[in-house]
Write a protein that holds these residues in place. Structure first.
Motif, PDB file in Angstrom:
ATOM      1  N   GLU A  22      44.979  64.387  73.339  1.00 48.52           N
ATOM      2  CA  GLU A  22      45.110  64.401  72.120  1.00 48.52           C
ATOM      3  C   GLU A  22      43.852  66.673  72.403  1.00 48.52           C
ATOM      4  OE1 GLU A  22      46.017  63.278  68.929  1.00 48.52           O
ATOM      5  OE2 GLU A  22      46.989  61.762  70.742  1.00 48.52           O
ATOM      6  N   ILE A  23      43.576  66.242  73.136  1.00 49.22           N
ATOM      7  CA  ILE A  23      43.357  67.408  73.719  1.00 49.22           C
ATOM      8  C   ILE A  23      44.098  69.122  73.624  1.00 49.22           C
ATOM      9  CG2 ILE A  23      41.968  69.628  74.654  1.00 49.22           C
ATOM     10  CD1 ILE A  23      39.987  67.101  75.230  1.00 49.22           C
ATOM     11  N   ILE A  24      45.986  69.124  74.608  1.00 50.07           N
ATOM     12  CA  ILE A  24      46.523  69.467  74.522  1.00 50.07           C
ATOM     13  C   ILE A  24      47.322  69.698  72.905  1.00 50.07           C
ATOM     14  CG2 ILE A  24      48.733  69.249  75.943  1.00 50.07           C
ATOM     15  CD1 ILE A  24      46.818  68.715  78.210  1.00 50.07           C
ATOM     16  N   ARG A  25      47.396  68.173  72.839  1.00 51.27           N
ATOM     17  CA  ARG A  25      49.013  68.644  71.636  1.00 51.27           C
ATOM     18  C   ARG A  25      47.596  69.479  70.233  1.00 51.27           C
ATOM     19  NH1 ARG A  25      48.320  66.132  67.016  1.00 51.27           N
ATOM     20  NH2 ARG A  25      46.323  65.010  66.753  1.00 51.27           N
ATOM     21  N   ILE A  26      46.579  69.104  70.263  1.00 51.11           N
ATOM     22  CA  ILE A  26      45.518  69.749  69.385  1.00 51.11           C
ATOM     23  C   ILE A  26      45.411  71.405  69.018  1.00 51.11           C
ATOM     24  CG2 ILE A  26      43.705  70.271  68.380  1.00 51.11           C
ATOM     25  CD1 ILE A  26      43.011  67.274  68.356  1.00 51.11           C
ATOM     26  N   ALA A  27      45.715  72.267  70.432  1.00 51.77           N
ATOM     27  CA  ALA A  27      45.543  73.118  70.768  1.00 51.77           C
ATOM     28  C   ALA A  27      47.151  74.260  70.648  1.00 51.77           C
ATOM     29  CB  ALA A  27      45.329  73.056  72.014  1.00 51.77           C
ATOM     30  N   GLU A  28      47.783  72.898  70.993  1.00 50.42           N
ATOM     31  CA  GLU A  28      49.364  73.339  70.204  1.00 50.42           C
ATOM     32  C   GLU A  28      49.431  73.800  69.361  1.00 50.42           C
ATOM     33  OE1 GLU A  28      52.143  70.822  72.282  1.00 50.42           O
ATOM     34  OE2 GLU A  28      51.470  71.315  74.722  1.00 50.42           O
ATOM     35  N   GLU A  29      49.013  72.727  68.568  1.00 55.11           N
ATOM     36  CA  GLU A  29      49.948  72.513  67.032  1.00 55.11           C
ATOM     37  C   GLU A  29      48.865  73.513  66.460  1.00 55.11           C
ATOM     38  OE1 GLU A  29      47.657  69.387  63.994  1.00 55.11           O
ATOM     39  OE2 GLU A  29      49.189  68.448  65.253  1.00 55.11           O
ATOM     40  N   GLN A  30      47.859  74.224  67.125  1.00 54.50           N
ATOM     41  CA  GLN A  30      47.146  75.002  66.336  1.00 54.50           C
ATOM     42  C   GLN A  30      46.945  76.129  66.398  1.00 54.50           C
ATOM     43  OE1 GLN A  30      43.935  74.282  63.875  1.00 54.50           O
ATOM     44  NE2 GLN A  30      44.707  72.774  63.932  1.00 54.50           N
ATOM     45  N   ASN A  31      48.202  76.409  67.678  1.00 56.90           N
ATOM     46  CA  ASN A  31      48.087  77.438  68.163  1.00 56.90           C
ATOM     47  C   ASN A  31      47.369  78.024  68.972  1.00 56.90           C
ATOM     48  OD1 ASN A  31      49.974  79.301  69.486  1.00 56.90           O
ATOM     49  ND2 ASN A  31      50.008  80.706  67.627  1.00 56.90           N
TER      50      ASN A  31
END
Length: 94
Positions: A22-31
């Motif tokens: 989820e951290i990876i997903r959020i980081a990608e989502e937030q650029n």
């Protein structure tokens, strides 16, 4: 930043902690980079990277709390809930 913190809180509320996926997903989502996001997460003491107990008891450790017997209160709580090594036997309290 507010949206990022809200997203982290929502995710932690859903999983009980912040899984790496989820951290990876959020980081990608937030650029932002994963390292930057870990920096934010580690700054705040109430974000968890591993599953935690359902109830976390926090005891004030300031001088004024010490004067008012915070350590005695902590000992009583630990005895009552049978907390040893920072966790209760039933896994509900930390």
């Amino acid at each position: 930043m507010k949206l990022l913190l809200e997203k982290l809180h929502e995710t932690q509320d859903c999983f009980g902690y912040l899984p790496e996926s989820e951290i990876i997903r959020i980081a990608e989502e937030q650029n932002i980079s994963k390292a930057e996001l870990f920096g934010v997460i580690s700054f705040y003491s109430r974000f968890y990277l591993q599953p935690v107990e359902k109830f976390i008891i926090r005891i004030c450790k300031s001088i004024s709390c010490g004067i008012n017997h915070a350590s005695a209160i902590q000992k009583k709580i630990e005895q009552y809930l049978e907390i040893k090594n920072g966790r209760s036997k039933d896994g509900l309290f930390k």
